[in-house]
Design a protein around this motif. Structure first.
Motif, short mmCIF file in Angstrom:
data_model
loop_
_atom_site.label_atom_id
_atom_site.label_comp_id
_atom_site.label_asym_id
_atom_site.label_seq_id
_atom_site.Cartn_x
_atom_site.Cartn_y
_atom_site.Cartn_z
N GLU A 139 36.02 40.19 32.48
CA GLU A 139 35.88 41.60 32.84
C GLU A 139 34.73 41.74 33.83
N HIS A 141 34.96 40.70 36.80
CA HIS A 141 35.18 39.65 37.81
C HIS A 141 36.64 39.66 38.25
N GLY A 142 37.24 40.82 38.25
CA GLY A 142 38.65 40.92 38.63
C GLY A 142 39.58 40.95 37.43
N GLY A 145 44.08 39.38 34.35
CA GLY A 145 45.37 39.52 35.03
C GLY A 145 45.31 39.07 36.47
N GLU A 146 44.23 39.42 37.14
CA GLU A 146 44.07 39.01 38.54
C GLU A 146 43.91 37.49 38.65
N LEU A 147 43.17 36.91 37.72
CA LEU A 147 43.00 35.46 37.74
C LEU A 147 44.33 34.76 37.47
N ARG A 148 45.09 35.26 36.48
CA ARG A 148 46.40 34.66 36.20
C ARG A 148 47.30 34.72 37.43
N ALA A 149 47.31 35.87 38.12
CA ALA A 149 48.14 36.00 39.31
C ALA A 149 47.72 35.00 40.39
N ALA A 150 46.42 34.84 40.58
CA ALA A 150 45.93 33.89 41.58
C ALA A 150 46.29 32.45 41.19
#
Length: 161
Positions: A139, A141-142, A145-150
């Motif tokens: 939280e 740091h994006g 969900g954003e990390l999984r997408a990347a």
């Protein structure tokens, strides 16, 4: 070229380049993060005599129908030989069976046994607690969900021109 302090000889790669790679190399950062996360989950799953890789493998078999080896290997990012080797200790423990596919006798299906299902259910709360802790750390740091997408973008096959 830069001079090597111990020998006075010229270095073909300047130390500034080393620092740049250290600070920018995605592979290095991914490997370091992967090792840290793997250690976290290995520790959480140790009471169940499972590694994080074994937990993921068992979870990938938790399906309505036993899957063939190929799709499981693809999901886990392994080749079939590596998956076959990873299955051996789980087979010895009676957690997984490798059975001939009745529809295609040349193919094998991976069956999560009742014992494997019970162990997976017992280990799941420990996994969930560790995962919640990781989500909290992300939280600001994006987010997870954003990390999984990347990460999914990086693990997808590269498009060819």
């Amino acid at each position: 070229m830069s001079k090597s302090p111990e020998s006075g000889t010229q270095r073909p790669v300047p130390f500034a380049t080393t620092l740049h790679v250290r600070d920018h190399c995605l592979c290095l950062h991914l490997q370091r993060a992967a090792r840290s996360v793997a250690r976290l989950f290995d520790e959480a799953l140790r009471p169940f005599a499972l590694t994080n890789q074994q937990f993921s493998l068992l979870m990938s078999l938790n399906r309505p129908e036993p899957p063939p080896i190929g799709p499981v290997a693809q999901l886990l990012g392994m080749d079939r030989t590596t998956l076959t080797a990873a299955l051996k200790p789980l087979e010895r423990r009676g957690l997984v069976l490798v059975e001939t596919d009745p529809a295609d006798r040349r193919s094998r299906r991976l069956v999560l046994t009742a014992q494997g299902q019970a162990l997976l259910a017992a280990a799941l709360p420990s996994w969930a607690g560790s995962h919640a802790g990781l989500d909290e750390r992300l939280e600001g740091h994006g987010g997870p969900g954003e990390l999984r997408a990347a990460l999914n973008a990086l693990s997808a096959p590269a498009a060819t021109a």
